[in-house]
Write a protein that holds these residues in place. Structure first.
Motif, PDB file in Angstrom:
ATOM      1  N   ASN A  19     -87.138 -44.249 -50.600  1.00 13.92           N
ATOM      2  CA  ASN A  19     -88.127 -45.021 -49.703  1.00 13.92           C
ATOM      3  C   ASN A  19     -89.409 -45.427 -50.264  1.00 13.92           C
ATOM      4  N   PRO A  20     -89.535 -46.969 -50.577  1.00 11.29           N
ATOM      5  CA  PRO A  20     -90.784 -47.163 -51.339  1.00 11.29           C
ATOM      6  C   PRO A  20     -92.177 -46.641 -50.675  1.00 11.29           C
ATOM      7  N   ALA A  21     -92.216 -46.466 -49.242  1.00 11.96           N
ATOM      8  CA  ALA A  21     -93.469 -45.960 -48.618  1.00 11.96           C
ATOM      9  C   ALA A  21     -93.749 -44.532 -48.952  1.00 11.96           C
ATOM     10  N   THR A  22     -92.757 -43.720 -49.456  1.00 14.98           N
ATOM     11  CA  THR A  22     -92.868 -42.313 -49.612  1.00 14.98           C
ATOM     12  C   THR A  22     -92.368 -41.676 -50.876  1.00 14.98           C
ATOM     13  N   GLY A  23     -91.170 -42.278 -51.441  1.00 14.91           N
ATOM     14  CA  GLY A  23     -90.692 -41.779 -52.481  1.00 14.91           C
ATOM     15  C   GLY A  23     -89.433 -40.934 -52.230  1.00 14.91           C
ATOM     16  N   SER A  24     -89.309 -40.579 -50.949  1.00 15.82           N
ATOM     17  CA  SER A  24     -88.105 -39.845 -50.658  1.00 15.82           C
ATOM     18  C   SER A  24     -86.820 -40.262 -50.857  1.00 15.82           C
ATOM     19  N   ALA A  25     -85.754 -39.777 -51.506  1.00 14.19           N
ATOM     20  CA  ALA A  25     -84.403 -40.188 -51.663  1.00 14.19           C
ATOM     21  C   ALA A  25     -83.709 -40.025 -50.562  1.00 14.19           C
ATOM     22  N   THR A  26     -82.818 -41.022 -50.187  1.00 11.83           N
ATOM     23  CA  THR A  26     -82.065 -41.209 -48.910  1.00 11.83           C
ATOM     24  C   THR A  26     -80.607 -40.848 -49.439  1.00 11.83           C
ATOM     25  N   THR A  27     -79.644 -41.952 -49.186  1.00 13.86           N
ATOM     26  CA  THR A  27     -78.170 -41.632 -49.222  1.00 13.86           C
ATOM     27  C   THR A  27     -77.882 -41.891 -50.860  1.00 13.86           C
ATOM     28  N   SER A  28     -76.924 -41.071 -51.194  1.00 13.10           N
ATOM     29  CA  SER A  28     -76.495 -41.394 -52.630  1.00 13.10           C
ATOM     30  C   SER A  28     -75.285 -42.490 -52.202  1.00 13.10           C
ATOM     31  N   LEU A  29     -75.382 -43.383 -53.134  1.00 15.32           N
ATOM     32  CA  LEU A  29     -74.557 -44.648 -52.823  1.00 15.32           C
ATOM     33  C   LEU A  29     -73.608 -44.890 -53.958  1.00 15.32           C
ATOM     34  N   PHE A  30     -73.770 -44.312 -54.909  1.00 13.78           N
ATOM     35  CA  PHE A  30     -72.660 -44.612 -56.095  1.00 13.78           C
ATOM     36  C   PHE A  30     -72.065 -43.403 -56.959  1.00 13.78           C
ATOM     37  N   MET A  31     -70.901 -43.353 -56.904  1.00 15.74           N
ATOM     38  CA  MET A  31     -70.052 -42.242 -57.745  1.00 15.74           C
ATOM     39  C   MET A  31     -69.341 -42.897 -58.575  1.00 15.74           C
ATOM     40  N   ALA A  32     -69.424 -42.355 -60.143  1.00 15.94           N
ATOM     41  CA  ALA A  32     -68.407 -42.937 -60.824  1.00 15.94           C
ATOM     42  C   ALA A  32     -68.068 -41.886 -62.040  1.00 15.94           C
ATOM     43  N   GLY A  33     -67.184 -41.506 -61.762  1.00 11.23           N
ATOM     44  CA  GLY A  33     -66.529 -40.551 -63.071  1.00 11.23           C
ATOM     45  C   GLY A  33     -67.443 -39.589 -63.532  1.00 11.23           C
ATOM     46  N   ASN A  34     -66.914 -38.866 -64.538  1.00 17.26           N
ATOM     47  CA  ASN A  34     -67.716 -37.588 -65.233  1.00 17.26           C
ATOM     48  C   ASN A  34     -68.831 -38.271 -66.152  1.00 17.26           C
ATOM     49  N   ALA A  35     -69.946 -38.769 -65.829  1.00 15.43           N
ATOM     50  CA  ALA A  35     -70.572 -39.346 -66.710  1.00 15.43           C
ATOM     51  C   ALA A  35     -72.025 -39.583 -65.900  1.00 15.43           C
ATOM     52  N   GLU A  36     -72.978 -40.057 -66.760  1.00 16.10           N
ATOM     53  CA  GLU A  36     -74.307 -40.321 -66.125  1.00 16.10           C
ATOM     54  C   GLU A  36     -74.779 -41.499 -66.428  1.00 16.10           C
ATOM     55  N   ILE A  37     -75.498 -42.356 -65.427  1.00 15.51           N
ATOM     56  CA  ILE A  37     -75.982 -43.539 -65.775  1.00 15.51           C
ATOM     57  C   ILE A  37     -76.950 -43.767 -66.814  1.00 15.51           C
ATOM     58  N   LYS A  38     -76.773 -44.443 -67.984  1.00 12.98           N
ATOM     59  CA  LYS A  38     -77.702 -44.429 -69.007  1.00 12.98           C
ATOM     60  C   LYS A  38     -78.592 -45.862 -68.969  1.00 12.98           C
TER      61      LYS A  38
END
Length: 230
Positions: free
Chosen positions: A48-67
């Motif tokens: 949320n650009p007004a508050t910084g609160s995180a909403t929905t998890s949108l993407f999951m992809a395997g046993n890894a982390e996005i670099k």
């Protein structure tokens, strides 16, 4: 995460337990932005650009982390992950379109300029090509399927010890190395280079004509590299 206004005053500052926000990107009209990172699984969260609160998890992809992550003019998102070391393409709804090995074999911990795992600016995308980087190896791929089109080694680069990758509106590519920023044409031929005061960690387009902004080991700089600004 923290957002400051143009005078440096904090608008909001948020700590989210259990989240690892390594990189940020935005949607097409820049009305929303998203975090990319971990833990354990690659995910995107809408912020949320007004508050910084995180909403929905949108993407999951395997046993890894996005670099690293970039949004293309076609509205798709392109991700580099560590651990499983893949390149993903996902649409605006964050549905995976395809994934391939990314070739780079990133480490889980980023040497030199991160005390723990973190994101790096190692991907740049336009309406034709995907460029990826690891501090040495620079790759050019077809945006439609990720097929490798060209590759080169960036002079004086050290694996994951320098970084920063950027495209301008003319299709020129910029890569940060050890004490140098290189400017390439679309076919990975060097056009010019500019020395820096230390290893480069990130680069971005500036606000002034021709301006490139760079930061790295103990330096921040504004450099005129004849950047084509949209």
């Amino acid at each position: 995460m923290k957002v400051d206004n143009t005078t440096g005053t904090a608008v909001w500052s948020v700590f989210t337990a259990g989240g690892e926000f390594f990189r940020l990107t935005h949607n097409c009209d820049k009305s929303k932005f998203y975090t990319a990172g971990g833990p354990a699984l690659a995910y995107m969260k809408e912020i949320n650009p007004a508050t910084g609160s995180a909403t929905t998890s949108l993407f999951m992809a395997g046993n890894a982390e996005i670099k690293s992550i970039a949004r293309a003019p076609n509205g798709n998102y392109y991700f580099l992950t560590n651990s499983n070391n893949r390149l993903y393409s996902a649409n605006g709804a964050f549905t995976v379109l395809w994934s391939i090995p990314n070739t780079h074999v990133y480490t889980y911990y980023t040497p030199a300029y991160q005390v723990e795992n973190g994101g790096s600016n190692y991907i740049a995308v336009n309406n034709k090509f995907i460029y990826t980087y690891d501090g040495i190896l620079l790759l050019k791929r077809d945006i439609c399927n990720g097929n490798l089109l060209a590759s080169t080694n960036v002079p004086s680069g050290i694996f994951e010890m320098n970084g920063g990758l950027m495209l301008d509106s003319c299709g020129n590519l910029y890569a940060g190395s050890q004490n140098v920023i290189y400017k390439y044409d679309a076919n990975l031929n060097i056009i010019t280079s500019v020395p820096t005061a230390g290893a480069v960690y990130d680069i971005n387009i500036g606000l002034n004509p021709g301006e490139l902004l760079a930061c790295g080991n103990a330096f921040v700089a504004s450099i005129n590299m004849s950047v084509c600004i949209p």
